[in-house]
Design a protein around this motif. Sequence first.
Motif, short mmCIF file in Angstrom:
data_model
loop_
_atom_site.label_atom_id
_atom_site.label_comp_id
_atom_site.label_asym_id
_atom_site.label_seq_id
_atom_site.Cartn_x
_atom_site.Cartn_y
_atom_site.Cartn_z
N ASN A 128 0.74 -1.25 -0.03
CA ASN A 128 -0.11 0.10 -0.01
C ASN A 128 0.80 1.17 0.02
O ASN A 128 0.47 2.22 -0.58
N LYS A 137 1.95 2.85 2.95
CA LYS A 137 1.92 3.59 4.25
C LYS A 137 3.26 3.25 5.04
O LYS A 137 3.84 2.21 4.80
N ASN A 187 -7.04 1.31 0.78
CA ASN A 187 -6.47 2.22 1.73
C ASN A 187 -5.81 1.74 3.14
O ASN A 187 -5.02 2.09 3.70
N GLN A 231 -5.12 9.55 1.84
CA GLN A 231 -6.13 8.41 1.39
C GLN A 231 -6.82 7.70 2.55
O GLN A 231 -6.80 6.64 2.71
N GLN A 251 -3.71 6.47 -8.96
CA GLN A 251 -4.17 7.45 -7.84
C GLN A 251 -3.27 8.58 -7.89
O GLN A 251 -3.79 9.69 -7.67
#
Length: 498
Positions: A101, A103, A159, A289, A338
């Motif tokens: 992802n 993150k 997300n 996000q 995105q």
Amino acid sequence: MVMELGHKIMKLSMYIGGEWVEGDTNQKRKIINPATGKWIAEAAEGTVTDARLAIQAARKAFDEGEWPNLSAEERASYLLKVADKIDERHDELMALETIDNGKPLREAGYDMSDAAACFRYYAGLILAPHGETYTVPDNMQAMVVREPIGVCGLIVPWNYPLLMSVWKIAPALAAGNTIVYKPSEVTPVTPTKLFEIFEEVGLPKGVANMVMGAGEVVGNEIAVSDDVDMVSFTGGTDTGRHIMKAASGNMKKISLELGGKSPNIIFADADFETAVDYALFGIYCGSGQVCSAGSRILVEESIQDKFIARFVERANKIKVGPGNDPETEMGPLVSQEQMDKVLKYIQIGIEEGAKLACGGYRLTEDGYDQGFFVAPAAFIDTKPDMRIVQEEIFGPVVVFQTFKDEAEAIQLANDTKYGLAGGVFTQDAAKAMRVIKKIRAGITWVNTYHGTYNEAPWHGYKQSGIGSSLGTYGLDEFLETKQINFNLNVEPIGWFAN
Ligand code: NAD
């Protein structure tokens, strides 16, 4: 099934009827690390046939299997084992979430701990009493029992790949349903790990099924199928609208957690540094996000210059970088698609006449150029009808608006089609409560932002959703309510004379 960290490409299979399968066509989808643009995994690409097989497996497990009839204690024991396994693999899952992802590790770490806690919460909650009895005429006994709904289709976004899944899977299984689950096609890595854990703890075959692939194919089949009794969806509002229509064929129950454009209201009497700090956290955590992101900052006119100056000064210092660098404070966007969408909105904002006070460009220097990094952006000089003020951008882009008084703050706060979340910063407790009561949103904060707990419902007003996740409300979504009237005086009613 092979699943390895490091430079080897992970192979991700689907899980149907208790077997790992490659799918009907054996097609694969490339999964990309958004920090490097590199290929990290290939995922089996599900088809309508695969979705149908998964639905049939779940149907059989519900109609003929033991799961719905197990005692709550027995189901809870599976959930507790799953929670323990998530904790045991915490660091591995955290690292996988980060490379899939994007993150930062610190955010992924919280997600993993929250996921384990969510399984434990529902393991406990399912043991609580759930029925009711009523005082009715003495010759009758009326009662209500709660029963599982049946086959639940669970569709989630990218997300919070594991956590959003667990918010649905844990209560659905606790309630005795069987599930057909679809992760986002962008982030199937940790979901696959969760299904490995289901296999390890011996969850009966067919109870939990995972089909990967495109939303319009696999997701749509789950939503339209007559053999699915409920669809619980988290994702964009437009997709939610489609699911609502698709689910109407057999009138299946729906639960929708959708988008947001949430206001963060800063009054002049707020603790200044606390308000700035949470305003930054509200928008840039998760690279923006986050469905509940405080993506509109409403500042009282008398402090706007000072507030925006301090916000911009700090936004410019946020360390953007790959999630697995411990120094990183904000990671990349999840995908090229995105990032392109976010950069397009920045262009739209400029064309609409708003001014960029900071960020808003792609980072292209060495080490960043292959990833999907965008510098934290803030727009000033906005007008309420601009697209950047009304539409969910879902990236590190905030818009500033200003207000003169409480009434205008409330009016602006409610001036979008969304109603997911909102925050208020003030040291006047009565004012905070007055404003919160007027905000048409399901999740609100006073002098804080973003925090939520398994015990409390997560729920959107207006076009931000239908139904709730988490808490007792989140369990109720996955339960039917049956009224039972028991005649204690077994003799004919005598309504008709002959
Ligand atoms: P999305 O709507 O594009 O996709 C979500 C899921 O739906 C994916 O698994 C996708 O494959 C599937 N899907 C897509 N088209 C479909 C179709 N026609 N039929 C069935 N399924 C379909 O959303 P996204 O881009 O993955 O996630 C971002 C969105 O999710 C944002 O709008 C965000 O606000 C929202 N979100 C909401 C919450 C909440 O709790 N309210 C939480 C997280 C994310």
